[in-house]
Design an enzyme around this catalytic site. Sequence first.
Site, PDB file in Angstrom:
ATOM      1  N   GLU A  26      68.124  62.358   5.748  1.00 40.22           N
ATOM      2  CA  GLU A  26      67.844  61.567   6.769  1.00 40.22           C
ATOM      3  C   GLU A  26      68.149  60.672   7.140  1.00 40.22           C
ATOM      4  OE1 GLU A  26      64.968  63.433   7.848  1.00 40.22           O
ATOM      5  OE2 GLU A  26      64.258  65.201   6.332  1.00 40.22           O
ATOM      6  N   LYS A  64      67.660  54.054  -6.244  1.00 38.60           N
ATOM      7  CA  LYS A  64      69.119  53.016  -5.788  1.00 38.60           C
ATOM      8  C   LYS A  64      68.186  52.568  -4.190  1.00 38.60           C
ATOM      9  CE  LYS A  64      72.164  52.149  -3.123  1.00 38.60           C
ATOM     10  NZ  LYS A  64      71.873  51.142  -2.944  1.00 38.60           N
ATOM     11  N   GLU A  81      71.352  53.836  19.134  1.00 37.10           N
ATOM     12  CA  GLU A  81      69.791  53.972  18.802  1.00 37.10           C
ATOM     13  C   GLU A  81      70.297  51.907  18.241  1.00 37.10           C
ATOM     14  OE1 GLU A  81      69.204  54.521  14.033  1.00 37.10           O
ATOM     15  OE2 GLU A  81      67.547  55.355  14.013  1.00 37.10           O
ATOM     16  N   GLY A 108      69.128  56.834   5.860  1.00 40.95           N
ATOM     17  CA  GLY A 108      69.960  56.245   6.036  1.00 40.95           C
ATOM     18  C   GLY A 108      70.103  56.248   7.726  1.00 40.95           C
ATOM     19  N   SER A 109      71.695  55.314   8.078  1.00 42.48           N
ATOM     20  CA  SER A 109      71.959  55.913   8.902  1.00 42.48           C
ATOM     21  C   SER A 109      72.556  56.583   8.541  1.00 42.48           C
ATOM     22  CB  SER A 109      72.897  54.585   8.932  1.00 42.48           C
ATOM     23  OG  SER A 109      74.284  54.428   8.281  1.00 42.48           O
ATOM     24  N   THR A 110      73.171  57.346  10.217  1.00 43.04           N
ATOM     25  CA  THR A 110      73.881  58.803  10.589  1.00 43.04           C
ATOM     26  C   THR A 110      75.381  58.071  10.237  1.00 43.04           C
ATOM     27  OG1 THR A 110      72.924  59.170  12.201  1.00 43.04           O
ATOM     28  CG2 THR A 110      75.647  60.188  11.956  1.00 43.04           C
ATOM     29  N   GLU A 111      75.635  56.970  10.156  1.00 41.61           N
ATOM     30  CA  GLU A 111      77.266  56.448   9.595  1.00 41.61           C
ATOM     31  C   GLU A 111      77.449  56.744   8.607  1.00 41.61           C
ATOM     32  OE1 GLU A 111      77.833  52.590  11.036  1.00 41.61           O
ATOM     33  OE2 GLU A 111      79.697  52.593  10.233  1.00 41.61           O
ATOM     34  N   GLY A 152      75.234  58.182   5.862  1.00 38.34           N
ATOM     35  CA  GLY A 152      74.841  60.021   5.907  1.00 38.34           C
ATOM     36  C   GLY A 152      76.067  60.463   6.129  1.00 38.34           C
ATOM     37  N   CYS A 196      62.835  55.180  11.659  1.00 41.77           N
ATOM     38  CA  CYS A 196      63.578  56.449  12.135  1.00 41.77           C
ATOM     39  C   CYS A 196      62.975  57.148  13.503  1.00 41.77           C
ATOM     40  CB  CYS A 196      64.083  57.371  11.297  1.00 41.77           C
ATOM     41  SG  CYS A 196      62.973  57.765   9.817  1.00 41.77           S
TER      42      CYS A 196
HETATM   43  P1  NAD Z   1      71.952  52.478   5.090  1.00 41.25           P
HETATM   44  O1  NAD Z   1      72.678  54.099   5.597  1.00 41.25           O
HETATM   45  O2  NAD Z   1      73.250  51.208   6.009  1.00 41.25           O
HETATM   46  O3  NAD Z   1      72.427  52.144   3.887  1.00 41.25           O
HETATM   47  C1  NAD Z   1      71.097  53.188   2.843  1.00 41.25           C
HETATM   48  C2  NAD Z   1      71.767  53.308   2.179  1.00 41.25           C
HETATM   49  O4  NAD Z   1      72.517  53.541   1.706  1.00 41.25           O
HETATM   50  C3  NAD Z   1      71.148  51.817   0.596  1.00 41.25           C
HETATM   51  O5  NAD Z   1      69.828  51.992  -0.001  1.00 41.25           O
HETATM   52  C4  NAD Z   1      72.596  51.599   0.748  1.00 41.25           C
HETATM   53  O6  NAD Z   1      73.191  50.662   0.284  1.00 41.25           O
HETATM   54  C5  NAD Z   1      73.267  52.957   0.828  1.00 41.25           C
HETATM   55  N1  NAD Z   1      74.622  53.164   1.162  1.00 41.25           N
HETATM   56  C6  NAD Z   1      75.442  52.028   2.045  1.00 41.25           C
HETATM   57  N2  NAD Z   1      76.706  52.283   1.555  1.00 41.25           N
HETATM   58  C7  NAD Z   1      76.336  53.886   1.664  1.00 41.25           C
HETATM   59  C8  NAD Z   1      78.105  54.777   0.985  1.00 41.25           C
HETATM   60  N3  NAD Z   1      79.074  55.056   0.540  1.00 41.25           N
HETATM   61  N4  NAD Z   1      76.738  56.233  -0.030  1.00 41.25           N
HETATM   62  C9  NAD Z   1      75.926  56.407  -0.264  1.00 41.25           C
HETATM   63  N5  NAD Z   1      75.048  54.667  -0.303  1.00 41.25           N
HETATM   64  C10 NAD Z   1      75.666  54.457   0.489  1.00 41.25           C
HETATM   65  O7  NAD Z   1      70.960  52.508   6.598  1.00 41.25           O
HETATM   66  P2  NAD Z   1      69.912  50.818   6.642  1.00 41.25           P
HETATM   67  O8  NAD Z   1      70.325  50.514   7.526  1.00 41.25           O
HETATM   68  O9  NAD Z   1      68.918  50.713   5.201  1.00 41.25           O
HETATM   69  O10 NAD Z   1      68.597  51.582   7.188  1.00 41.25           O
HETATM   70  C11 NAD Z   1      68.641  52.138   8.638  1.00 41.25           C
HETATM   71  C12 NAD Z   1      68.947  53.308   8.627  1.00 41.25           C
HETATM   72  O11 NAD Z   1      68.372  54.611   8.340  1.00 41.25           O
HETATM   73  C13 NAD Z   1      68.903  53.845  10.831  1.00 41.25           C
HETATM   74  O12 NAD Z   1      69.618  53.966  11.449  1.00 41.25           O
HETATM   75  C14 NAD Z   1      67.541  54.147  10.638  1.00 41.25           C
HETATM   76  O13 NAD Z   1      67.290  56.222  11.202  1.00 41.25           O
HETATM   77  C15 NAD Z   1      67.710  55.634   9.448  1.00 41.25           C
HETATM   78  N6  NAD Z   1      66.731  55.907   8.704  1.00 41.25           N
HETATM   79  C16 NAD Z   1      66.648  57.504   8.761  1.00 41.25           C
HETATM   80  C17 NAD Z   1      64.971  57.818   8.477  1.00 41.25           C
HETATM   81  C18 NAD Z   1      64.499  58.989   8.166  1.00 41.25           C
HETATM   82  O14 NAD Z   1      63.835  59.515   7.631  1.00 41.25           O
HETATM   83  N7  NAD Z   1      65.569  60.122   9.417  1.00 41.25           N
HETATM   84  C19 NAD Z   1      63.975  56.735   7.625  1.00 41.25           C
HETATM   85  C20 NAD Z   1      64.585  55.561   7.499  1.00 41.25           C
HETATM   86  C21 NAD Z   1      65.641  55.210   8.128  1.00 41.25           C
END
Ligand code: NAD
Length: 467
Positions: free
Chosen positions: A241, A168, A371, A219-222, A224, A275
């Site tokens: 991650e 996804k 962040e 994605g984001s910690t929130e 996650g 990230c």
């Molecule tokens: P995000 O958490 O908003 O979205 C990431 C993904 O999660 C998207 O595909 C989104 O559609 C999906 N998503 C949204 N709600 C969901 C839910 N309830 N359940 C499951 N999936 C859901 O993050 P973003 O804004 O796209 O990315 C930026 C963040 O990602 C930053 O905090 C960055 O540090 C982090 N990041 C971490 C790494 C790492 O390897 N640690 C790498 C890249 C980005």
Amino acid sequence: MSDYKLLIDGALVDGASTMEVINPATEEVLAICPRGSEAQLDAAIAAAKAAYPGWAMVALSQRRDLILKLADAISAKRFELARLLTQEQGKPLPEAEAEITFAEAFIRQLVVHELPVRVLEDSESRRVELHRRPLGVVGAIIPWNFPVWLTLFKLPLALLAGNTIVLKPAPTTPLTTLRLGEMMAGIFPAGVVNIVTDQNDLGERLTTHPDVAKISFTGSTETGRKVMASAAGTIKRVTLELGGNDAALVLPDVDPAKVAPAIFDAAFVNAGQVCIAIKRVYAHSAIYDSLCRELARLAEEVVVDDGLKQGVRMGPLQNRAQYEKVKDFLASGHADGTIIAGGVVEDRPGYFIRPTIVRDISDGARLVDEEQFGPILPIIRYDDPDEALARANNSPMGLGGSIWSSDREKARDLAKRMESGTVWINKHLDLDAAIPFSGAKQSGLGMELAEEGFHEFTQVHVINEAR
Ligand code: NAD
């Protein structure tokens, strides 16, 4: 009708509805993209479940050969893919080309792994073997900052281990991934790889679905946290991650003019939407003013514009929501520090913010503690390296970090005490498919890449036989 298709059960299909993908450099509609429905996600999971037993039985070497065909297909279309990536993601074309090149290289490096049986004991009383089995259906969820590269952190290892996958992409950057889907439709058996897009509304269904064995999430910690909670219902395996707030600790013995370019690049590549970008710099009083000056000079030199134009060093923020968020951080920079480069939002279409350097700011300011995920770098003054390290460690995040010093012993001592998954010395942002990548504290759970990451796509299976 869209020129792009979802990939479900080996077929390239329209979405149940459509959505617009915006070019962040122009705010114009770049493409109409298929949008998956809950029923289509369910169909993708069912296809992955049905394909799993057959795929798991295919010899690992044959699975590897097929995965390598994807690397070849990406290589053949690298310029086309890079151009599309710049248009949907915003990064300058050379950075998009680098992302595609790294993605292809990562596939080739990741598929070298094997799953040998380990004999733990072979005695008169028993023979004990440790096998590793695939898990089943993997749900892979990708953010918008490196849509292609991060997909290919996951997909090669998940498939090599014998799992099938439902991918996804993020709602604002699905297009390049869907082009990969077209390639994969011609490579893998039906159902082995499925791609479903959404508008941030299918993640919960994927992460709670009883037929999904593992979630690999970036994605984001929130978000996650939500994924971890959703996975609990069926005890899914999760790799998370998440966000970071990487500190660079710069000691008084460096030459500021020498280290500034590397620090600058590690903070501002991809407009800071990385990230493991440097997100706060702790600089010793002895070099504070000169380092701030050097970084400000570098920021002023950057050409910010549409990433397709030649000579552009930095593109726009990827999407409007992130643009608005970063503008709030800019306000924190104005309120809590002194802006010595950038600091203004350009009055033009596109989500552009010039690289911004903020000095005279300290812990407690939002721009330092949270962040920013954008092109604004706070520089914090310190006098005692141990105390600065304690301040850097005083964060719920722990993804990466770096120590900058000409005294290797001192640097190594501080590095050992830095609370993060990775610490670099005299560099930052050095990733390699052969080196495991993970976050400490709330930056993540589990690992990606290398053999450690490969094992996360498997279940340990012990066979213990009486003699
Ligand atoms: P995000 O958490 O908003 O979205 C990431 C993904 O999660 C998207 O595909 C989104 O559609 C999906 N998503 C949204 N709600 C969901 C839910 N309830 N359940 C499951 N999936 C859901 O993050 P973003 O804004 O796209 O990315 C930026 C963040 O990602 C930053 O905090 C960055 O540090 C982090 N990041 C971490 C790494 C790492 O390897 N640690 C790498 C890249 C980005």
